[in-house]
Design a protein around this motif. Structure first.
Motif, PDB file in Angstrom:
ATOM      1  N   LYS A  52      -0.757   3.598 -11.214  1.00  0.00           N
ATOM      2  CA  LYS A  52      -0.972   5.048 -11.330  1.00  0.00           C
ATOM      3  C   LYS A  52      -0.016   5.816 -10.419  1.00  0.00           C
ATOM      4  N   LEU A  53       0.234   5.271  -9.222  1.00  0.00           N
ATOM      5  CA  LEU A  53       1.079   5.963  -8.252  1.00  0.00           C
ATOM      6  C   LEU A  53       2.560   5.832  -8.563  1.00  0.00           C
ATOM      7  N   ARG A 110       3.922   7.469  -2.331  1.00  0.00           N
ATOM      8  CA  ARG A 110       4.826   6.326  -2.486  1.00  0.00           C
ATOM      9  C   ARG A 110       4.574   5.308  -1.373  1.00  0.00           C
ATOM     10  N   THR A 111       4.288   5.787  -0.173  1.00  0.00           N
ATOM     11  CA  THR A 111       3.984   4.892   0.946  1.00  0.00           C
ATOM     12  C   THR A 111       2.775   4.019   0.631  1.00  0.00           C
ATOM     13  N   ASP A 112       1.766   4.610   0.020  1.00  0.00           N
ATOM     14  CA  ASP A 112       0.566   3.852  -0.322  1.00  0.00           C
ATOM     15  C   ASP A 112       0.863   2.835  -1.424  1.00  0.00           C
ATOM     16  N   VAL A 147       8.525  -0.882  -7.860  1.00  0.00           N
ATOM     17  CA  VAL A 147       7.537  -1.217  -6.848  1.00  0.00           C
ATOM     18  C   VAL A 147       6.205  -1.596  -7.498  1.00  0.00           C
ATOM     19  N   SER A 148       5.976  -1.127  -8.730  1.00  0.00           N
ATOM     20  CA  SER A 148       4.706  -1.382  -9.406  1.00  0.00           C
ATOM     21  C   SER A 148       4.710  -2.654 -10.248  1.00  0.00           C
ATOM     22  N   LEU A 198       0.138  -1.195  -1.075  1.00  0.00           N
ATOM     23  CA  LEU A 198      -0.596  -1.992  -2.057  1.00  0.00           C
ATOM     24  C   LEU A 198       0.275  -3.121  -2.609  1.00  0.00           C
ATOM     25  N   ARG A 199       1.536  -2.800  -2.865  1.00  0.00           N
ATOM     26  CA  ARG A 199       2.455  -3.841  -3.343  1.00  0.00           C
ATOM     27  C   ARG A 199       2.546  -4.984  -2.338  1.00  0.00           C
TER      28      ARG A 199
END
Length: 652
Positions: free
Chosen positions: A257-258, A211-213, A264-265, A217-218
């Motif tokens: 994908k995450l 989730r941190t990654d 957040v996506s 990226l966001r």
């Protein structure tokens, strides 16, 4: 293997280095393999889009079927280039899982026979997709040396668009240099934010990201105005060629994908909808984004880009209408972009027109009805475009004569120097050695006020007479000839710039390039009123420039990795200007003869400046030098010298 993929010209050998992939990657008798072969048979045909989407979903399971087609490259190329482009596009998207395909793709690029096929005929359209696919398998496979990529790109590119090809060479170089073997490495590379390498970081996060990654990226996708390191490191003929990478799409795919169902996506779905090459993926991304409702507000700029897409094809228009529907859901987040939405009410497609009208009405009801603002914005764009056209026309009109047209053009450039510089550089890059000296002079005049790193890039431009492409740790150069005096002078002017420190200018007087010495002396002459209080070292450097030796060969840079050498006699001009610069300073009488002799040289210097030197040194200079000045063709110099002689011999 289907009959369609099994064709091969009788007796034609495989390209050097190519494995018989039907054996090396033996296709297992599984449902996945059968499905992949079935879809592969449709690539390049009417159902190609559906087949590509299905193969992309299969991922690594699709690689053996793609390998079989690549194995048959020579046969398929003449008949079905669209099929090969579809295969290369899939390799690009599959990336790491298609790493085994790098070697056979490299063999196609580098083999003498296949190289010719890439260069000629139907193969001309395949070089860029081939380089893109090879680059996307780096750094996961390293079967190709970078210098081979560079060499064969240069050899096979012929008249194909060089900018796109050298961007791909740069991409391969950077991706191959990415060091990502853990999630910590990926986070560090993402933080470094180097162009193309950050693609690899985002791809790596798909394997073990958290989730941190996703949040990292966001945040990077939302930081739209920030440019990655290296975006300006590619240059053509010394002129920066801005490039972008595929990070927005790569990062978006990883982000989704995450955290597919998490708000957040949202920005990830939006970037897939904007950048993905497959319409089915774009439409699905818009559908997923719509689920977030108002939380899609962070993606308004991407939605606007989709809505304003210049492609009028039916699928793009449908996507534009869907993007406008989501913009309506964004509510007040879309409000500041009201002026950009208003023109879409005139869209050719009725679906887009209807959606745009609905959004405009909604925003108007919310208080964003700013028709005057929209009109002003449109008028400002029209005015900006008119200025750009006028400046471009003025640059095109420059020549080395003094016609009325040239004078009028220079007036336009004097009023808009910063807008003119890109057009001047483009003309220089296009015309190279045949470019008028006036263009070079204008580049030097405008560029002299730029920061040092920008000036050095302009130096590379004026020093290039052939064609040069350069990036970090690579370059390609062809053609070119001797630099003119005008280019040498421009090089010196740009290298020195408008240096404020007298001490730094004094250092330039000992530079290895004589044109830089001359430019430094000229800048000191312009600052001559400051020299009376200058440090002793500055005056000593000027005297050394007058009395010392100067090189007759001048090394210069044509890029970060290219140097040239030019013979010109620039010593006389340097001594002349340095002597004039010292005319406002106190100099020992024993130096006056040498100072005056060089000050009287003809180098187009304003007479007023020469007169100051004559008045300063004629009393103690050698009489013969003053007598020679009394016969000068410049009437004012002649009279001043005669007056100086009369003062020396008052009785005569």
């Amino acid at each position: 293997m289907t009959a369609r993929t099994a064709r091969r010209s009788p007796g034609r050998p495989f390209a050097a280095g190519t494995l018989r992939l039907g054996i090396a990657l033996a296709i297992p008798a599984t449902a996945f393999a059968q499905e992949a072969r079935a879809h592969a048979a449709d690539l390049g045909g009417a159902n190609s889009a559906t087949a590509e989407a299905a193969l992309l979903a299969l991922g690594k399971q699709a690689v053996p079927a793609l390998a079989a087609i690549i194995d048959d490259w020579d046969t398929i190329l003449d008949e079905e280039p669209a099929r090969m482009i579809a295969v290369l596009r899939l390799v690009d998207q599959i990336g790491e899982d298609a790493a085994d395909l790098q070697e056979p793709l490299g063999a196609i690029l580098m083999s003498d026979d296949s190289s010719r096929r890439v260069k000629d005929g139907n193969g001309r359209s395949l070089l860029a997709p081939l380089l893109q696919a090879i680059g996307s398998t780096a750094p996961y496979a390293k079967t190709i040396e970078f210098h081979d990529i560079l060499h064969h790109t240069v050899v096979t590119r012929d008249n194909q668009p060089a900018r796109a090809l050298f961007r791909l060479v740069y991409r391969h170089s950077q991706r191959n240099g990415a060091r990502v073997s853990s999630i910590e490495d990926a986070r560090n590379v993402l933080e470094d934010d180097k162009i193309f390498q950050r693609e690899v970081a985002a791809e790596s996060m798909r394997r073990s990201g958290t989730r941190t990654d996703a949040e990292l990226l966001r945040d990077r996708l939302l930081d739209r105005d920030r440019k990655p390191s290296g975006w300006d490191a590619l240059a053509h003929n010394g002129v920066t060629v801005p490039v972008d990478d595929d990070f927005a799409l790569v990062a978006a795919i990883t982000l989704v994908k995450l955290a597919a169902d998490d708000a957040v996506s949202a920005i990830g779905h939006a970037n897939i909808a904007l950048h993905h090459p497959y319409p089915t993926r774009r439409v699905a991304a818009l559908r997923d984004l719509a689920r977030f409702g108002p939380d899609a507000g962070c993606a308004v700029p991407e939605l606007l880009a989709i809505a304003r897409h210049p492609d009028a094809a039916a699928d793009r228009a449908a996507e534009a209408a869907e993007a406008l529907k989501i913009l309506g859901m964004c509510g007040r987040d879309a409000g500041p972009h009201y002026p950009e939405i208003v023109p879409l009410q005139e869209h050719a497609d009725p679906r887009v027109k209807r959606r745009a009208t609905a959004v405009v009405k909604m925003l108007g009801a919310m208080g964003f009805d700013d028709r005057d603002g929209a009109a002003k914005a449109a008028a400002a764009k029209l005015e900006e475009a008119a200025v750009r056209r006028a400046v471009t026309a003025a640059v095109a009109a420059l020549s080395d004569n003094t016609s009325k047209e040239v004078i009028a053009a220079e007036q336009v450039l004097a009023e808009r120097p910063q807008q003119a510089l890109p057009a001047l550089l483009q003309r220089l890059a296009n015309e190279r050695s045949s470019c008028p000296e006036r263009v070079v002079n204008w580049i030097a005049s405008i560029g002299a006020g730029k920061p040092e790193d920008e000036r050095h890039k302009l130096c590379y431009a004026v020093a290039t007479t052939g064609e040069t492409w350069a990036g970090p740790r690579f370059s390609s150069s062809s053609g070119g000839g001797r630099l003119s005096l005008a280019r040498m002078a421009a090089y010196g002017t740009l290298w020195v710039g408008q240096e404020p420190q007298l001490e730094r200018l004094a250092e330039y007087l000992a530079h290895e390039n004589g044109a830089v010495r001359t430019a430094a002396a000229r800048e000191l002459l312009l600052r001559s009123t400051d020299l009376a209080a200058a440090p002793t070292g500055v005056l000593d450097a000027l005297w050394e420039a007058v009395s010392g030796e100067h090189p007759d060969e001048h090394p210069f840079h044509k890029g970060r990795h290219h140097r040239g050498n030019q013979k010109w006699d620039l010593a006389s001009e340097t001594r002349h200007i340095a002597a004039l610069a010292l005319s406002t300073t106190s100099q020992p009488p024993k130096r006056h003869s040498k100072l005056l002799r060089h000050a009287l040289d003809h180098h187009g210097t304003p007479t007023k400046t020469v007169l100051a030197a004559l008045n300063a040194w004629s009393e103690h200079a050698d009489r013969k030098i003053v007598e020679r000045a009394a016969t000068d063709k410049r009437e004012a110099v002649k009279r001043a010298a005669q007056a100086a002689l009369a003062r020396r011999d008052p009785g005569k």
